[in-house]
Design an enzyme around this catalytic site. Structure first.
Site, PDB file in Angstrom:
ATOM      1  N   ASP A 122     -11.986 -15.432  14.534  1.00 32.20           N
ATOM      2  CA  ASP A 122     -10.822 -16.022  13.863  1.00 32.20           C
ATOM      3  C   ASP A 122     -10.862 -17.544  13.972  1.00 32.20           C
ATOM      4  O   ASP A 122     -10.674 -18.265  12.987  1.00 32.20           O
ATOM      5  CB  ASP A 122      -9.542 -15.470  14.492  1.00 32.20           C
ATOM      6  CG  ASP A 122      -8.289 -16.133  13.959  1.00 32.20           C
ATOM      7  OD1 ASP A 122      -7.790 -15.694  12.900  1.00 32.20           O
ATOM      8  OD2 ASP A 122      -7.802 -17.098  14.586  1.00 32.20           O
TER       9      ASP A 122
ATOM     10  N   GLU B 178      -2.244 -23.829   3.525  1.00 30.72           N
ATOM     11  CA  GLU B 178      -1.798 -24.426   4.786  1.00 30.72           C
ATOM     12  C   GLU B 178      -1.652 -23.388   5.898  1.00 30.72           C
ATOM     13  O   GLU B 178      -1.967 -23.660   7.063  1.00 30.72           O
ATOM     14  CB  GLU B 178      -0.458 -25.136   4.575  1.00 30.72           C
ATOM     15  CG  GLU B 178       0.073 -25.859   5.802  1.00 30.72           C
ATOM     16  CD  GLU B 178      -0.802 -27.033   6.212  1.00 30.72           C
ATOM     17  OE1 GLU B 178      -1.436 -26.925   7.285  1.00 30.72           O
ATOM     18  OE2 GLU B 178      -0.862 -28.015   5.465  1.00 30.72           O
TER      19      GLU B 178
ATOM     20  N   ARG C 165       0.826  -1.216   0.000  1.00 38.59           N
ATOM     21  CA  ARG C 165       0.000   0.000   0.000  1.00 38.59           C
ATOM     22  C   ARG C 165       0.860   1.265   0.000  1.00 38.59           C
ATOM     23  O   ARG C 165       0.436   2.310  -0.493  1.00 38.59           O
ATOM     24  CB  ARG C 165      -0.920  -0.008   1.230  1.00 38.59           C
ATOM     25  CG  ARG C 165      -1.986  -1.088   1.196  1.00 38.59           C
ATOM     26  CD  ARG C 165      -2.933  -0.952   2.387  1.00 38.59           C
ATOM     27  NE  ARG C 165      -4.001  -1.939   2.337  1.00 38.59           N
ATOM     28  CZ  ARG C 165      -3.938  -3.142   2.875  1.00 38.59           C
ATOM     29  NH1 ARG C 165      -2.824  -3.516   3.495  1.00 38.59           N
ATOM     30  NH2 ARG C 165      -4.941  -3.979   2.791  1.00 38.59           N
TER      31      ARG C 165
ATOM     32  N   LYS D 242     -11.400 -20.662  10.980  1.00 40.15           N
ATOM     33  CA  LYS D 242     -10.563 -21.857  10.872  1.00 40.15           C
ATOM     34  C   LYS D 242     -11.398 -23.128  11.041  1.00 40.15           C
ATOM     35  O   LYS D 242     -11.149 -24.131  10.365  1.00 40.15           O
ATOM     36  CB  LYS D 242      -9.446 -21.794  11.910  1.00 40.15           C
ATOM     37  CG  LYS D 242      -8.480 -20.643  11.675  1.00 40.15           C
ATOM     38  CD  LYS D 242      -7.541 -20.419  12.843  1.00 40.15           C
ATOM     39  CE  LYS D 242      -6.621 -19.238  12.599  1.00 40.15           C
ATOM     40  NZ  LYS D 242      -5.763 -18.932  13.764  1.00 40.15           N
TER      41      LYS D 242
ATOM     42  N   GLY E 240       2.417  -7.918  21.857  1.00 37.24           N
ATOM     43  CA  GLY E 240       2.196  -8.112  20.425  1.00 37.24           C
ATOM     44  C   GLY E 240       1.427  -9.363  20.069  1.00 37.24           C
ATOM     45  O   GLY E 240       1.278  -9.689  18.892  1.00 37.24           O
TER      46      GLY E 240
END
Length: 436
Positions: free
Chosen positions: A186, A114, A32, A190, A172
């Site tokens: 999330d 994967e 970007r 999955k 983090g």
């Protein structure tokens, strides 16, 4: 992640060329902002802000943008121009996987992903290829490192959710906006991918029942510890068989109490671990780093090598398998064990009333624990308005109940009845119980 992929390509280029049968040449990197420093392994001359032109020129495209658009359009454009695609985009696969599979088939290219599930852990390929001759019954595990770090921190330190989340953000492990992780979205994406692969059925994001960890309290963690359990956010997909032999698929994500002896209970920090239960192979466990630039880049390069080999030597990789087309079982029709925490008036007959309400809904109690709430001792004279108000309030107690397996719909109705009972001040927590 993209920088790590480029680093590994640069450092291992000669070895990768031998494995593929031809060198892998990076012809461009779409970004970007071209002015941003990308580190020593990214040649600034390769940077471009014209992603559409880049995907039209490539033999292989690696998509690590995330999100739905423009990733979806760029992948479709790449496939239309003959490029195979490697992606780590679980949200896109969960929402638009069917469209991407069909586009890959129409263009005669490959789609590998994967890195979309469990980071560095090889999980997609074993389910899609290694266990292709087996019949998978269930896949259960921890597939989100952020939530596992938070649950682990709450268990180890006694911290509440907000403090554990703040620490995860400092380190983090959690994004500034952690919604996708802590609300279970999330993990649900999955779960949709894993269910589709394991049961040869298209399972989308909307088919997955998802609950996050935001309501898990320090009291819940402490209660689990007293019972020899821990709380983990689990993704569970399984093949269900009704009494008449009809098969259905269930996919769900929610915080769950599991015994401390269960292998998943010891999965700490931001690690992932997944059990695959198959009829012939039995139980298989996959464990490792579920996030991070270098670990996830390893999974991306594994796909990249596989796709490149097919380009060089001919042939096609695995295609979408959806022949079973099994119906999706709604959450209300499943049976689970439950942990229920209530704040009640501390007086005779309350326990019997709670037990009676559960029994009336077909729910039996496995264990029950009651303790007074600290600060509710009303002995002594009351002084002043606040003290008088405290004296007037009835003594309270906290009840923790573990049930035998019960129908989800029955538990929903029972909780509504308990919430309306005069002796029940609050329904504090409801968690599923697994692994008994």
């Amino acid at each position: 992640m993209g920088t790590e992929v480029l680093r590994l390509l640069a450092e291992q280029g000669a070895d990768l060329a031998q494995r593929v049968g031809a060198p892998l040449e990076v012809i461009g990197v779409s970004v970007r902002d071209r002015s941003k420093d990308r580190g020593p392994h990214v040649d600034p001359a390769l940077l471009t802000e014209d992603a559409e032109d880049l995907v039209r020129r490539a033999d292989l495209v690696v998509e690590l943008m995330g999100g739905i658009e423009p990733a979806r359009s760029l992948i479709l454009e790449a496939m239309a121009h003959g490029a195979s695609v490697v992606t780590a985009n679980k949200a896109l696969l969960a929402q638009s996987g069917a469209e991407l599979y069909e586009a890959a088939d129409a263009a005669g290219v490959d789609l590998h992903f994967e890195a979309a599930v469990a980071g560095a852990i090889p999980l997609v390929r074993p389910i899609r290829e290694s266990l292709a001759g087996d019949r998978i019954r269930r896949v259960l595990g921890i597939v989100n490192g952020t939530t596992n770090y938070i649950m682990d921190a709450m268990t180890r330190t006694g911290a509440d959710f907000a403090d554990a989340l703040a620490r995860a953000q400092e380190l983090g492990y959690a994004e500034a906006d952690p919604t996708a992780d802590v609300e279970g979205l999330d993990a649900a994406a999955k779960a949709a991918i894993l269910a589709s692969l394991a049961f040869h059925t298209r399972v989308g994001m909307g088919d997955v029942h998802a609950e996050g960890i935001t309501r898990v309290s320090a009291d819940d963690i402490a209660a689990a510890s007293r019972m020899g359990r821990v709380v983990k956010l689990l993704s569970i997909v399984e093949r269900l068989e009704d009494a008449d032999g009809t098969e259905r698929v269930s996919a769900r994500v929610y915080p769950t109490m599991i015994p401390r002896e269960h292998p998943l209970a010891s999965v700490s920090e931001a690690y992932n671990a997944v059990f695959v239960e198959a009829e012939a192979a039995g139980s298989l466990m996959f464990y490792g780093q579920g996030a991070g630039g270098a670990p996830t880049a390893s999974a991306v390069l594994g796909d990249l090598v596989s796709v490149a080999r097919l380009k060089v030597h001919g042939g096609k990789g695995p295609r979408e398998s959806r022949y079973a087309s099994l119906p999706i079982a709604p959450i209300d029709e499943l049976r689970n064990g439950f942990y229920v925490a209530l704040t009640v008036v501390d007086e005779p007959g309350v326990l019997a009333g709670v037990a009676g309400t559960l029994s009336a809904h077909g729910i039996s109690i496995a264990t029950i624990h009651q303790e007074p709430i600290e600060g509710d001792d009303h002995d002594g004279a009351a002084e002043g308005g606040a003290a008088a108000e405290e004296q007037a309030r009835p003594a309270r107690a906290r009840i923790g109940i573990v049930t035998h397996r019960a129908l989800e719909a029955a538990m929903t109705d029972a909780l509504a009845a308990l919430g309306a009972a005069p002796s029940v001040i609050a329904v504090d927590s409801v968690l599923r119980v697994e692994g008994e």
